[in-house]
Design a protein around this motif. Structure first.
Motif, PDB file in Angstrom:
ATOM      1  N   GLY A  19      10.929  16.043  10.964  1.00 60.31           N
ATOM      2  CA  GLY A  19      10.399  16.729  10.253  1.00 60.31           C
ATOM      3  C   GLY A  19       9.833  16.460   9.059  1.00 60.31           C
ATOM      4  N   ALA A  20      10.102  15.321   8.557  1.00 59.06           N
ATOM      5  CA  ALA A  20       9.841  14.890   7.374  1.00 59.06           C
ATOM      6  C   ALA A  20       8.117  14.376   7.102  1.00 59.06           C
ATOM      7  CB  ALA A  20      10.568  13.381   6.968  1.00 59.06           C
ATOM      8  N   VAL A  21       7.621  14.943   5.813  1.00 55.07           N
ATOM      9  CA  VAL A  21       6.479  14.895   5.378  1.00 55.07           C
ATOM     10  C   VAL A  21       6.216  13.870   4.603  1.00 55.07           C
ATOM     11  CG1 VAL A  21       4.670  16.228   4.272  1.00 55.07           C
ATOM     12  CG2 VAL A  21       6.176  17.570   5.780  1.00 55.07           C
ATOM     13  N   THR A  22       5.044  13.136   5.064  1.00 54.38           N
ATOM     14  CA  THR A  22       4.723  12.095   3.953  1.00 54.38           C
ATOM     15  C   THR A  22       4.553  12.302   2.823  1.00 54.38           C
ATOM     16  OG1 THR A  22       3.483  11.021   5.923  1.00 54.38           O
ATOM     17  CG2 THR A  22       2.890  10.123   3.734  1.00 54.38           C
ATOM     18  N   SER A  23       5.279  11.659   1.790  1.00 55.92           N
ATOM     19  CA  SER A  23       5.462  12.014   0.326  1.00 55.92           C
ATOM     20  C   SER A  23       4.309  11.444  -0.370  1.00 55.92           C
ATOM     21  CB  SER A  23       7.157  11.577  -0.056  1.00 55.92           C
ATOM     22  OG  SER A  23       6.917  11.898  -1.562  1.00 55.92           O
ATOM     23  N   MET A  24       4.004  11.610  -1.616  1.00 57.34           N
ATOM     24  CA  MET A  24       3.308  11.109  -2.386  1.00 57.34           C
ATOM     25  C   MET A  24       3.952  10.299  -3.664  1.00 57.34           C
ATOM     26  SD  MET A  24       0.172  11.616  -1.166  1.00 57.34           S
ATOM     27  CE  MET A  24      -0.910  11.426  -2.836  1.00 57.34           C
ATOM     28  N   GLU A  25       5.206  10.344  -3.243  1.00 57.57           N
ATOM     29  CA  GLU A  25       6.060   9.655  -4.422  1.00 57.57           C
ATOM     30  C   GLU A  25       7.095   8.760  -3.343  1.00 57.57           C
ATOM     31  OE1 GLU A  25       6.449   9.441  -7.612  1.00 57.57           O
ATOM     32  OE2 GLU A  25       4.523  10.776  -7.864  1.00 57.57           O
ATOM     33  N   PRO A  26       7.596   7.695  -4.138  1.00 56.17           N
ATOM     34  CA  PRO A  26       8.397   6.550  -3.246  1.00 56.17           C
ATOM     35  C   PRO A  26       9.644   7.321  -2.791  1.00 56.17           C
ATOM     36  CG  PRO A  26       7.505   5.554  -5.262  1.00 56.17           C
ATOM     37  CD  PRO A  26       7.136   7.133  -5.425  1.00 56.17           C
ATOM     38  N   GLY A  41       1.806   4.867   1.399  1.00 57.28           N
ATOM     39  CA  GLY A  41       1.009   4.116   1.990  1.00 57.28           C
ATOM     40  C   GLY A  41      -0.637   4.396   1.470  1.00 57.28           C
ATOM     41  N   HIS A  42      -0.838   5.436   1.054  1.00 52.07           N
ATOM     42  CA  HIS A  42      -2.065   5.972   0.401  1.00 52.07           C
ATOM     43  C   HIS A  42      -2.355   4.847  -0.566  1.00 52.07           C
ATOM     44  CE1 HIS A  42      -5.388   8.276  -0.969  1.00 52.07           C
ATOM     45  NE2 HIS A  42      -5.173   9.263  -0.079  1.00 52.07           N
ATOM     46  N   SER A  43      -3.986   4.580  -0.335  1.00 54.67           N
ATOM     47  CA  SER A  43      -4.585   3.658  -1.081  1.00 54.67           C
ATOM     48  C   SER A  43      -4.396   3.901  -2.774  1.00 54.67           C
ATOM     49  CB  SER A  43      -6.039   3.461  -0.705  1.00 54.67           C
ATOM     50  OG  SER A  43      -6.824   4.693  -0.699  1.00 54.67           O
ATOM     51  N   ARG A  44      -4.431   5.317  -3.087  1.00 53.87           N
ATOM     52  CA  ARG A  44      -4.480   5.613  -4.360  1.00 53.87           C
ATOM     53  C   ARG A  44      -3.234   5.407  -5.124  1.00 53.87           C
ATOM     54  NH1 ARG A  44      -6.391  11.866  -4.763  1.00 53.87           N
ATOM     55  NH2 ARG A  44      -4.829  11.896  -2.938  1.00 53.87           N
ATOM     56  N   LEU A  45      -2.152   5.047  -4.442  1.00 57.34           N
ATOM     57  CA  LEU A  45      -0.914   5.108  -4.659  1.00 57.34           C
ATOM     58  C   LEU A  45      -0.296   3.533  -4.641  1.00 57.34           C
ATOM     59  CD1 LEU A  45       1.004   7.846  -3.248  1.00 57.34           C
ATOM     60  CD2 LEU A  45       0.098   7.537  -5.404  1.00 57.34           C
ATOM     61  N   LYS A  46      -1.292   2.573  -4.770  1.00 60.86           N
ATOM     62  CA  LYS A  46      -1.037   1.060  -4.589  1.00 60.86           C
ATOM     63  C   LYS A  46      -0.124   0.637  -6.036  1.00 60.86           C
ATOM     64  CE  LYS A  46      -3.336  -3.476  -4.183  1.00 60.86           C
ATOM     65  NZ  LYS A  46      -4.420  -4.023  -4.118  1.00 60.86           N
ATOM     66  N   SER A  47      -0.228   1.282  -6.904  1.00 64.44           N
ATOM     67  CA  SER A  47       0.208   0.803  -8.169  1.00 64.44           C
ATOM     68  C   SER A  47       1.581   1.182  -8.114  1.00 64.44           C
ATOM     69  CB  SER A  47      -0.230   1.559  -9.403  1.00 64.44           C
ATOM     70  OG  SER A  47      -0.052   3.128  -9.160  1.00 64.44           O
ATOM     71  N   LYS A  48       2.005   2.177  -7.326  1.00 61.02           N
ATOM     72  CA  LYS A  48       3.651   2.073  -7.047  1.00 61.02           C
ATOM     73  C   LYS A  48       4.100   1.152  -6.560  1.00 61.02           C
ATOM     74  CE  LYS A  48       3.921   6.680  -8.286  1.00 61.02           C
ATOM     75  NZ  LYS A  48       4.762   7.112  -9.373  1.00 61.02           N
ATOM     76  N   LEU A  49       3.378   0.270  -5.410  1.00 59.30           N
ATOM     77  CA  LEU A  49       3.904  -0.873  -4.917  1.00 59.30           C
ATOM     78  C   LEU A  49       4.178  -1.846  -5.589  1.00 59.30           C
ATOM     79  CD1 LEU A  49       4.901  -2.252  -2.258  1.00 59.30           C
ATOM     80  CD2 LEU A  49       2.339  -2.829  -1.829  1.00 59.30           C
ATOM     81  N   GLU A  50       3.204  -2.130  -6.718  1.00 60.39           N
ATOM     82  CA  GLU A  50       3.027  -3.018  -7.517  1.00 60.39           C
ATOM     83  C   GLU A  50       4.305  -2.909  -8.612  1.00 60.39           C
ATOM     84  OE1 GLU A  50      -0.815  -2.861  -9.130  1.00 60.39           O
ATOM     85  OE2 GLU A  50      -1.689  -3.814  -7.365  1.00 60.39           O
ATOM     86  N   GLU A  51       4.777  -1.747  -8.868  1.00 68.37           N
ATOM     87  CA  GLU A  51       6.091  -1.737  -9.601  1.00 68.37           C
ATOM     88  C   GLU A  51       7.272  -2.207  -9.118  1.00 68.37           C
ATOM     89  OE1 GLU A  51       6.296   2.380 -10.905  1.00 68.37           O
ATOM     90  OE2 GLU A  51       4.190   2.514 -11.452  1.00 68.37           O
ATOM     91  N   GLU A  57      -5.917  -5.825   5.039  1.00 63.61           N
ATOM     92  CA  GLU A  57      -6.272  -5.732   3.888  1.00 63.61           C
ATOM     93  C   GLU A  57      -4.900  -5.688   2.970  1.00 63.61           C
ATOM     94  OE1 GLU A  57      -9.495  -3.146   3.570  1.00 63.61           O
ATOM     95  OE2 GLU A  57     -10.690  -4.544   4.121  1.00 63.61           O
ATOM     96  N   TYR A  58      -4.139  -4.775   3.218  1.00 59.60           N
ATOM     97  CA  TYR A  58      -2.990  -4.018   2.775  1.00 59.60           C
ATOM     98  C   TYR A  58      -2.054  -5.470   2.466  1.00 59.60           C
ATOM     99  CZ  TYR A  58       0.722  -1.110   1.146  1.00 59.60           C
ATOM    100  OH  TYR A  58       1.531  -0.353   0.358  1.00 59.60           O
ATOM    101  N   LEU A  59      -1.970  -6.016   3.622  1.00 55.82           N
ATOM    102  CA  LEU A  59      -0.935  -7.246   3.896  1.00 55.82           C
ATOM    103  C   LEU A  59      -1.225  -8.392   3.069  1.00 55.82           C
ATOM    104  CD1 LEU A  59       1.910  -8.307   4.844  1.00 55.82           C
ATOM    105  CD2 LEU A  59       0.797  -9.003   7.056  1.00 55.82           C
TER     106      LEU A  59
END
Length: 259
Positions: A83-90, A117-127, A153-155
Motif C-alpha cells: 500500500g506504500a505510495v511513491t514518495s517525493m522525498e527519500p 526516481g522522478h527526474s525532477r528529484l535527481k539532485s536528491k540522489l547527488e546529495e 540514461e539514469y544509470l
C-alpha cells in the motif's frame, strides 16, 4: 564521508606537529624513543578511526515504479508494504537487515536510502552519492523495454558521477519483479542496457565539451561498451520485492557493509 576527511586532516596535523617536535628537541636516544612511540600511537589511533568511519549507506535508486520502495520494506521489515505510495522525498532508515534479526552476535546496521526516481528529484540522489558504500540500481524487469532508454540514461549518469568513480562505489543492477513469467532475464537486461549506454557514450562524447552533467566518460575507445569496462565493479542480480526474494541484494549489501 565529511567526518572521515576531517579525521584524515587531523591525523596529518598531528604527524606534522610530531615531525616538527623531532626537529626541535635534542637528538638523544631518550627523546628519539619518546617521539617514535608518540608517532606510532598516533598512527594506530588514526587507522582505527578511519576503519570506524567507513560508510554504511546503501542507495536504492532507479526509475519511478521499478519497485525500490517495496525492496526497502522487504529488507527492513520482511514485508512488501504494497500500500506504500511513491514518495517525493527519500525514504531512509538505519537498521539490521530483516533476515539477520534472529542471528546471534553483533550485526552492523545498514543505512538504506530509497531515492525517489522522478527526474525532477535527481539532485536528491547527488546529495547521497558521496556517502554511498554501495548502490543498488533497480530496474523493472516486467516493463523493461518501454523504459530501457530512460533507465540506461539514469544509470549512465550514476556511473559517470565523480563520487562514484573516484570512490569506486560498487553498483548492483537489480532486475526486480523477476517472479513474473513475462519478466525479462537479467542477461537480456544487461545486454540491452549495455547497448543503450554505448549509444549514449558515443553521442555524448561528440558534445563532451558542452556536456556538464557528467564528470567522467565510460568505456574503452574502439570497443563496444561493457559493464566490465567501468572503474567500479558492476554486477547484475535478480530479485522480487513482492515475494521477498532478496537474497542476492542482501549478499551484495553485506559484501560492502560488513556485519
Amino acid at each position: 564521508m565529511e567526518k572521515l576527511e576531517d579525521l584524515k586532516i587531523l591525523a596529518e596535523q598531528w604527524l606534522h606537529q610530531g615531525i616538527e617536535f623531532v626537529q626541535q628537541v635534542p637528538q638523544t636516544p631518550l627523546y628519539a624513543s619518546i617521539v617514535v612511540l608518540l608517532l606510532t600511537t598516533i598512527w594506530f589511533l588514526s587507522i582505527r578511526l578511519f576503519r570506524r568511519a567507513k560508510p554504511n549507506t546503501v542507495l536504492l535508486c532507479g526509475l519511478s515504479g521499478s519497485g525500490k520502495t517495496v525492496l526497502f520494506y522487504q529488507l527492513r521489515d520482511g514485508s512488501s508494504h504494497q500500500g506504500a505510495v511513491t514518495s517525493m522525498e527519500p525514504n531512509e532508515d538505519t537498521f539490521v537487515l530483516h533476515t539477520e534479526n534472529t542471528k546471534r552476535g553483533k550485526t552492523k546496521p545498514v543505512h538504506l536510502v530509497d531515492v525517489p526516481g522522478h527526474s525532477r528529484l535527481k539532485s536528491k540522489l547527488e546529495e547521497y552519492l558521496p556517502r554511498a558504500a554501495a548502490i543498488v540500481f533497480v530496474v523493472d524487469a516486467l516493463e523493461f523495454l518501454p523504459n530501457c532508454r530512460a533507465a540506461s540514461e539514469y544509470l549512465y549518469d550514476v556511473l559517470t558521477n565523480a563520487s562514484v568513480v573516484k570512490n569506486k562505489v560498487p553498483v548492483l543492477l537489480c532486475c526486480n519483479k523477476t517472479d513474473k513469467v513475462t519478466a525479462h532475464t537479467k542477461e537480456f537486461i544487461r545486454k540491452q542496457m549495455e547497448k543503450e549506454i554505448e549509444k549514449l557514450r558515443v553521442s555524448r562524447s561528440v558534445i563532451s565539451a558542452a556536456d556538464i552533467t557528467n564528470d567522467f566518460t565510460l568505456g574503452i575507445e574502439g570497443e563496444l561498451f561493457s559493464f566490465s569496462h567501468c572503474l567500479n565493479k558492476v554486477t547484475v542480480a535478480e530479485a522480487s520485492g513482492l515475494t521477498g526474494e532478496t537474497d542476492q541484494v542482501q549478499d551484495f549489501i553485506r559484501e560492502y557493509v560488513k556485519p
